[in-house]
Design a protein around this motif. Structure first.
Motif, mmCIF file in Angstrom:
data_model
loop_
_atom_site.group_PDB
_atom_site.id
_atom_site.type_symbol
_atom_site.label_atom_id
_atom_site.label_comp_id
_atom_site.label_asym_id
_atom_site.label_seq_id
_atom_site.Cartn_x
_atom_site.Cartn_y
_atom_site.Cartn_z
ATOM 1 N N MET A 16 -134.816 -57.164 -32.028
ATOM 2 C CA MET A 16 -133.900 -56.919 -30.922
ATOM 3 C C MET A 16 -132.526 -57.512 -31.227
ATOM 4 N N LEU A 17 -131.492 -56.898 -30.692
ATOM 5 C CA LEU A 17 -130.147 -57.438 -30.820
ATOM 6 C C LEU A 17 -130.055 -58.723 -30.011
ATOM 7 N N SER A 18 -129.155 -59.600 -30.398
ATOM 8 C CA SER A 18 -129.044 -60.880 -29.696
ATOM 9 C C SER A 18 -127.619 -61.408 -29.788
ATOM 10 N N GLY A 19 -127.359 -62.510 -29.081
ATOM 11 C CA GLY A 19 -126.023 -63.118 -29.083
ATOM 12 C C GLY A 19 -125.099 -62.387 -28.140
ATOM 13 N N HIS A 20 -123.912 -62.033 -28.628
ATOM 14 C CA HIS A 20 -122.930 -61.291 -27.839
ATOM 15 C C HIS A 20 -123.035 -59.812 -28.200
ATOM 16 N N VAL A 21 -123.280 -58.972 -27.202
ATOM 17 C CA VAL A 21 -123.547 -57.559 -27.447
ATOM 18 C C VAL A 21 -122.727 -56.682 -26.511
ATOM 19 N N GLU A 22 -122.063 -55.692 -27.064
ATOM 20 C CA GLU A 22 -121.367 -54.685 -26.256
ATOM 21 C C GLU A 22 -122.305 -53.527 -25.949
ATOM 22 N N VAL A 23 -122.211 -52.993 -24.740
ATOM 23 C CA VAL A 23 -123.038 -51.847 -24.343
ATOM 24 C C VAL A 23 -122.152 -50.825 -23.629
ATOM 25 N N ASP A 24 -122.323 -49.579 -23.982
ATOM 26 C CA ASP A 24 -121.560 -48.510 -23.335
ATOM 27 C C ASP A 24 -122.308 -47.205 -23.563
ATOM 28 N N GLU A 25 -121.768 -46.104 -23.058
ATOM 29 C CA GLU A 25 -122.349 -44.786 -23.291
ATOM 30 C C GLU A 25 -121.270 -43.871 -23.870
ATOM 31 N N THR A 26 -121.730 -42.873 -24.593
ATOM 32 C CA THR A 26 -120.843 -41.854 -25.118
ATOM 33 C C THR A 26 -121.547 -40.510 -25.014
ATOM 34 N N THR A 73 -132.154 -46.619 -15.767
ATOM 35 C CA THR A 73 -132.083 -46.078 -17.127
ATOM 36 C C THR A 73 -131.424 -47.064 -18.072
ATOM 37 N N LEU A 74 -130.294 -47.619 -17.660
ATOM 38 C CA LEU A 74 -129.582 -48.585 -18.503
ATOM 39 C C LEU A 74 -130.370 -49.883 -18.639
ATOM 40 N N LYS A 75 -131.065 -50.270 -17.591
ATOM 41 C CA LYS A 75 -131.889 -51.478 -17.651
ATOM 42 C C LYS A 75 -132.997 -51.326 -18.677
ATOM 43 N N ALA A 76 -133.643 -50.161 -18.704
ATOM 44 C CA ALA A 76 -134.707 -49.910 -19.681
ATOM 45 C C ALA A 76 -134.159 -49.945 -21.104
ATOM 46 N N PHE A 77 -132.974 -49.373 -21.320
ATOM 47 C CA PHE A 77 -132.360 -49.387 -22.650
ATOM 48 C C PHE A 77 -132.035 -50.813 -23.077
ATOM 49 N N ILE A 78 -131.442 -51.586 -22.188
ATOM 50 C CA ILE A 78 -131.048 -52.962 -22.508
ATOM 51 C C ILE A 78 -132.273 -53.822 -22.795
ATOM 52 N N GLN A 79 -133.289 -53.728 -21.958
ATOM 53 C CA GLN A 79 -134.488 -54.539 -22.160
ATOM 54 C C GLN A 79 -135.233 -54.164 -23.430
ATOM 55 N N LYS A 80 -135.139 -52.923 -23.846
ATOM 56 C CA LYS A 80 -135.823 -52.464 -25.055
ATOM 57 C C LYS A 80 -135.146 -52.957 -26.322
ATOM 58 N N HIS A 81 -133.813 -53.061 -26.292
ATOM 59 C CA HIS A 81 -133.077 -53.316 -27.524
ATOM 60 C C HIS A 81 -132.358 -54.660 -27.589
ATOM 61 N N ILE A 82 -132.214 -55.372 -26.471
ATOM 62 C CA ILE A 82 -131.438 -56.613 -26.468
ATOM 63 C C ILE A 82 -132.295 -57.761 -25.954
ATOM 64 N N LYS A 83 -132.274 -58.854 -26.684
ATOM 65 C CA LYS A 83 -133.094 -60.014 -26.341
ATOM 66 C C LYS A 83 -132.584 -60.666 -25.057
ATOM 67 N N ALA A 84 -133.523 -61.074 -24.217
ATOM 68 C CA ALA A 84 -133.161 -61.733 -22.955
ATOM 69 C C ALA A 84 -132.366 -63.002 -23.235
ATOM 70 N N GLY A 85 -131.387 -63.284 -22.370
ATOM 71 C CA GLY A 85 -130.526 -64.443 -22.538
ATOM 72 C C GLY A 85 -129.250 -64.142 -23.293
ATOM 73 N N SER A 86 -129.134 -62.941 -23.860
ATOM 74 C CA SER A 86 -127.921 -62.567 -24.586
ATOM 75 C C SER A 86 -126.774 -62.316 -23.611
ATOM 76 N N THR A 87 -125.562 -62.367 -24.134
ATOM 77 C CA THR A 87 -124.365 -62.084 -23.334
ATOM 78 C C THR A 87 -123.963 -60.636 -23.563
ATOM 79 N N ILE A 88 -123.872 -59.873 -22.495
ATOM 80 C CA ILE A 88 -123.599 -58.440 -22.596
ATOM 81 C C ILE A 88 -122.222 -58.117 -22.021
ATOM 82 N N TYR A 89 -121.444 -57.375 -22.781
ATOM 83 C CA TYR A 89 -120.104 -56.959 -22.371
ATOM 84 C C TYR A 89 -120.124 -55.453 -22.111
#
Length: 231
Positions: A16-26, A73-89
């Motif tokens: 899973m991704l961790s630390g500081h992570v950017e999230v958006d859609e295209t 939908t976005l919650k499922a994507f984030i929980q699947k790919h980003i480790k809990a406790g990470s900072t999301i922008y």
């Protein structure tokens, strides 16, 4: 064979991704009249997540087709790919605060209120989105179907996340390793829209477009000096 490789990539386990992570859609799709961005008709919405490195640069990424940009939908994507406790922008989309609630540290920035361009507020996701679109249009000449798009996105992620590998041979090794661990797949499982065997499509090539030998190679014409017999 390429689709077999892509299936092996998509079915492999990923950290899973961790630390500081950017999230958006295209959105992916051709130029069409009407609404642009989120909710555009006839296009595919893809969620993008990219790690931010310190002091600069980008780490790994994740790409996934999503049906909409709603909270669940976005919650499922984030929980699947980003480790809990990470900072999301993210941008100022109202779905993100609820999607990241309790498990993540969220920083949302309204693009219109910031006075900056979207690629300045979220440079990572926009860089990755631009690269994958350029890759699809360049390497694959834009010839992909919506039903197969996720497989191409998985291939891009595999390549992007290993772009700085010091041992290039390990990329081939990892791919073969994943193929060996992958269960067998039949042709009809690889193609999104298999046609029945009795359905054949005939293509009639006009006579003026068929391949013909150049006139200079016509052996029936005796006037060509290179066709004359040696003395």
């Amino acid at each position: 064979m390429l689709h077999r490789f892509r299936c092996a990539i998509s079915n492999a386990g990923h950290d899973m991704l961790s630390g500081h992570v950017e999230v958006d859609e295209t959105v992916f799709g051709g130029v069409r009249h009407g609404k642009r961005g989120r909710g555009a008709g006839g296009k595919v919405l893809v969620a993008v997540a990219v790690e931010l490195l310190s002091p600069k640069g980008f780490g790994r990424c994740r790409l996934q087709i999503i049906p909409n940009a709603e909270t669940e939908t976005l919650k499922a994507f984030i929980q699947k790919h980003i480790k809990a406790g990470s900072t999301i922008y993210t941008d100022g989309l109202t779905s993100y605060p609820s999607a990241t609630k309790d498990e993540y540290i969220h920083h949302g920035t309204s693009i219109s209120g910031s006075g900056k361009d979207a690629n300045e507020v979220l440079p990572g996701v926009h860089r990755v989105a631009a690269l994958v679109k350029r890759w699809l249009m360049g390497t694959h000449q834009g010839s992909f179907e919506e039903d197969h798009l996720q497989a191409y996105l998985d291939e891009f992620v595999f390549r992007f996340n290993r772009r700085k590998s010091a041992h290039r041979g390990m990329l081939f090794f990892r791919l073969i390793e994943q193929c060996v661990a992958m269960h067998p797949m039949r042709f009809r499982e690889l193609v999104a829209n298999p046609k029945p065997k009795n359905e054949k499509q005939e293509f009639a090539v006009p006579s003026n477009l068929r391949n013909k030998a150049p006139a200079s190679l016509d052996i029936s014409v005796p006037t060509h000096p290179w066709r004359s017999a040696l003395p």
